[in-house]
Design an enzyme around this catalytic site. Structure first.
Site, mmCIF file in Angstrom:
data_model
loop_
_atom_site.group_PDB
_atom_site.id
_atom_site.type_symbol
_atom_site.label_atom_id
_atom_site.label_comp_id
_atom_site.label_asym_id
_atom_site.label_seq_id
_atom_site.Cartn_x
_atom_site.Cartn_y
_atom_site.Cartn_z
ATOM 1 C CB THR A 213 -29.132 3.220 9.423
ATOM 2 O OG1 THR A 213 -28.942 2.998 8.035
ATOM 3 C CG2 THR A 213 -27.800 3.096 10.131
ATOM 4 C CE LYS B 59 -26.344 1.960 5.739
ATOM 5 N NZ LYS B 59 -27.717 2.397 5.608
ATOM 6 C CE LYS C 226 11.158 10.546 8.298
ATOM 7 N NZ LYS C 226 11.866 10.403 7.041
#
Lengths: 297, 297, 297, 297
Positions: A100, A176, A244
């Site tokens: 990675t 990835k 809200k």
């Protein structure tokens, strides 16, 4: 480049690399392994792999060299320099990067190989060590299509499936990171949810059920589709009403003394939307704020 | 309190209230409706409901009065004062509150009814207008168990199922807010994901698939369990490695000019964890930071 | 309303209220005090003030009643109801509210008095207990100008100066919140600065000097003027260069393990600015992002 | 290293570099300049400087070479490689780095020079182009003390004053980043303040006055001292009361539709403090949360 991949170099025998290398060896490839800490090579050498003392040596004479390293820096260090794999790889050789890494580093590696007359294939791994051991990893791959086809048997040796995503190696690394982004956001979301719920007197077992119920609810697909198509009118739930509820969450988080940091971040997006006239749109129209902030129209 | 609920008052005929009231009427209850804007009562009057000019009148002589209003303020306004439902409700009468209100407001309403000799049942709605129309809402209810049992047929008239959660009305409103919190976080997560992916060159259709794949992935149940049990060792993915990925996400978000605001918030949690010696734990141990910040040990 | 204020009621004898009441008494006014915890009245009664058992009683027969309470709720509770000051105040009477309350609550109080035929003057206090004791508080006042002129001597009894800001009581409460916002942001800024600096090996004494140097630097007035005039071209320091520095701060905060949460929030604004074509403007042009998010053009 | 600096190389003639180089030339040094875009060298060559075609050439034969570049990458690129200044600098030569770079890059440069037998002096610039032109820059310098003393005349040629901060080049770069962090936070604080104030009906001129009043208020020195000494008891303003004001700011920001992102971030710190039993401390005790998050006790 050869069409019949036989010889494979493998650099990086960590938690992921070790089981992957084993699966490659078990599939009958001629495997040469290298690891910075040599001790981690032992089980593979015992199983019949060849050992190499440097990335360069691991890449010498092989058809494909695979790196399974930590980050941008280790990928670059293993590729470049006197002992780098580039110094060992033959013309037309293939480098499959599984780490990675940043999309920009993937682009740099592709450019380096192009200049060098070799091939870079980006192939980040989707799955954890147990999936690596079971050979059930998922791999998205990008690079030269012919090269990737030639590596078919190799990918099949360690992945349940590999999916071709075009020739841009940046893209699969972006994918990835996108998946890991979703995952880490969910972990942090779980963290805040459990904490707020516990301080509100809700049992963790019930909270887990609640989390899983929402994650598997069909309405999520509707929202994902609505965002993709940017269809925010008519509103199923008005942005003003959603705001809200966000304020109620924050009030409750204050009452039980449990910060809900995502709700604070989201509050800003709702306020921005309301300040810009979006009260009557569906509350999922906060997507438009993210788009504007990224310069998308 | 009667055991055979027959007469029902209903206050608030908005997007949710209207179809719910219709389902109650269609189930054979004697229904009296009230809405601040009288025109919205017409279709129910045509269908056989009685009309009331105030919350008090809608509560007069009925066994149960249901409110389906906007927020804390409108719930309180309809309950208290000269024209409030409390002025009309008989001793032992039941008030079912279905709005998403603050847990503290739910506690206030329960206290008001206790003092008054009447009953408050908190019963926030899970589902959107289409589920209300189809009678497939899910309702978590809290209050006096006998009272809730007496209302069984009434709940069944408009809900697919109603689940008893004990006698604390704050709790079910906390559950409702927890679910909405998860939901709005997912919407914002989708927003950031689509935006980052689009700027990274990934097609929205593919991104949607990616999102749905992660949401349905079995690993999420593992993480939800790990957090519930607070088991962060041994690590499947180390916190220090997870931090590296978070930094890569931020670097990529910078490269493509698309802020990932959740990643920034998460980065702070990882840094805090690393500064406090948690590098070797599983990355899901960032849960401990959320717990510490809420004063949980 | 009388032009010669003589009789004054005072409600709320806390850390601020007590010294203020004493200064009013010492200035020769006929003072009646009330406090929820009666014990706190003792020193004032000893000094010659009259005691009252309720806000109503404190307001009975006086020209002006001053409240010095905690928050919106206590201000409203002391004003309204059977024992509230409104029940005691004569027609044309004056209520000076000194608490830090919400601008919307200030508007509500003004409206209540208008309906009642009395006057509300918003007069939040700028200064801490020591300034209250020394009579050196600063007061911004809003309300009917004639009424405020009539109270001149009274304001002078406890404030160094009082500044008339028009007739809108919301405004002076917004000003008070704005000042407190700046102050609390500076405290948090100091917190992050000391922490980051200490972890970077910089001595706290030096850091304090650094902080004070920047705060007193003439360049801040230049920036404040630039923002007010929205003049971001030509750039003194380009937004793209500023962004580089923000990324360096975050990298350094990562290296020393000290989250810089304001830098993370600011990073998002720079990225948004860059994604929208503002790289060449002065880095202070991030102001435009805040404006856009608030719907200002 | 020589004790009488005469020959100086200068690399990087941008907005800051150009006026600095001019001041050095005007002080009588023998100056050789280099800029990547050669056109920017013209005015200096006209004034009597020598031109160099590379960083190496600019460093050849000089006593000191100064770099005034953009970022980490350009500093490293100018230092290393075939054409880098290191290839030109004689043994014992001095490199003064003036750019705002990361502390870790400064440490790397110092290490490179140590290995090379030359000297690195970190000397980031405090001031903008107009101060550079006027020779009134402030410089914090770190490195070998004898080396820095030898450069005294050189520093005086372009700085109003230079302050010796020890031998750690990381430290002065951390100081530079700390100052820029404070500055950019103030700019963003001004942005939020002007925006919130404008939407609250306060005139920008008045807001500017308010900002400057707070920045110059003596209470800030008290707070900076309190934080430095970590003295949070007794409280001048309780954390619980401060939290109330933060919630009022957020409510007002909601009412006028102007996100106050710093207030949201600060709210989390107050909630964390309250959840951990700090209600009675001074509100500036939120500093303890920043310290805890950075692993300081």
């Amino acid at each position: 480049m050869v069409n019949n991949i036989q010889k494979v170099g493998f650099i990086g025998l960590g938690k992921m690399g070790n089981p992957i290398a084993k699966n490659i060896l078990n599939s009958g490839f001629d495997l040469t392994v290298h690891n910075r800490t040599p001790g981690k090579m032992k089980s593979l050498l015992d199983a019949g792999a060849n050992g190499a003392t440097s990335p360069r040596e691991a890449a010498r004479g092989v058809d494909v060299v695979i790196t399974c390293l930590m980050d941008d820096q280790t990928e670059l260090d293993s590729t470049l320099g006197e002992d780098g794999l580039l110094a060992g790889l033959e013309p037309g050789g293939i480098h499959i990067g599984t780490a990675t890494i940043s999309p920009s580093c993937a682009a740099t590696l592709a450019e380096i190989h192009r200049t060098n007359g070799s091939h870079y294939v980006a192939a980040p791994l989707f799955g954890r060590p147990d999936a690596a051991a079971a050979g059930t990893l998922l791999t998205y791959v990008a690079g030269d299509e012919k090269v990737i086809k030639a590596c078919k048997n190799l990918f099949e040796a360690y992945s349940r499936s590999h999916i071709y995503m075009g020739d841009d190696p940046k893209k699969v690394n972006s994918i990835k990171l996108t998946m890991n982004f979703i995952l880490v956001c969910l972990i942090e979301l779980f963290s805040q949810t459990y904490t707020f719920a516990e301080k509100s007197g809700i049992e963790p077992e019930f909270t887990q059920e609640l989390i899983m119920t929402v994650l598997q609810h069909p309405v999520l697909k509707e929202y994902a589709t609505r965002l993709r198509l940017q269809e925010f009118e008519p509103a199923a739930f008005k942005l003003s009403a959603g705001y809200k509820d966000v304020e109620l969450m924050l009030q409750a988080s204050s009452d039980v003394r449990a910060p809900l940091i995502f709700a604070s971040a989201i509050r800003e997006k709702f306020l921005t939307a309301l300040a810009n006239g979006m009260a009557e749109k569906d509350w999922s129209a906060i997507y438009e704020i993210a788009r504007t902030n990224a310069g998308l129209t």
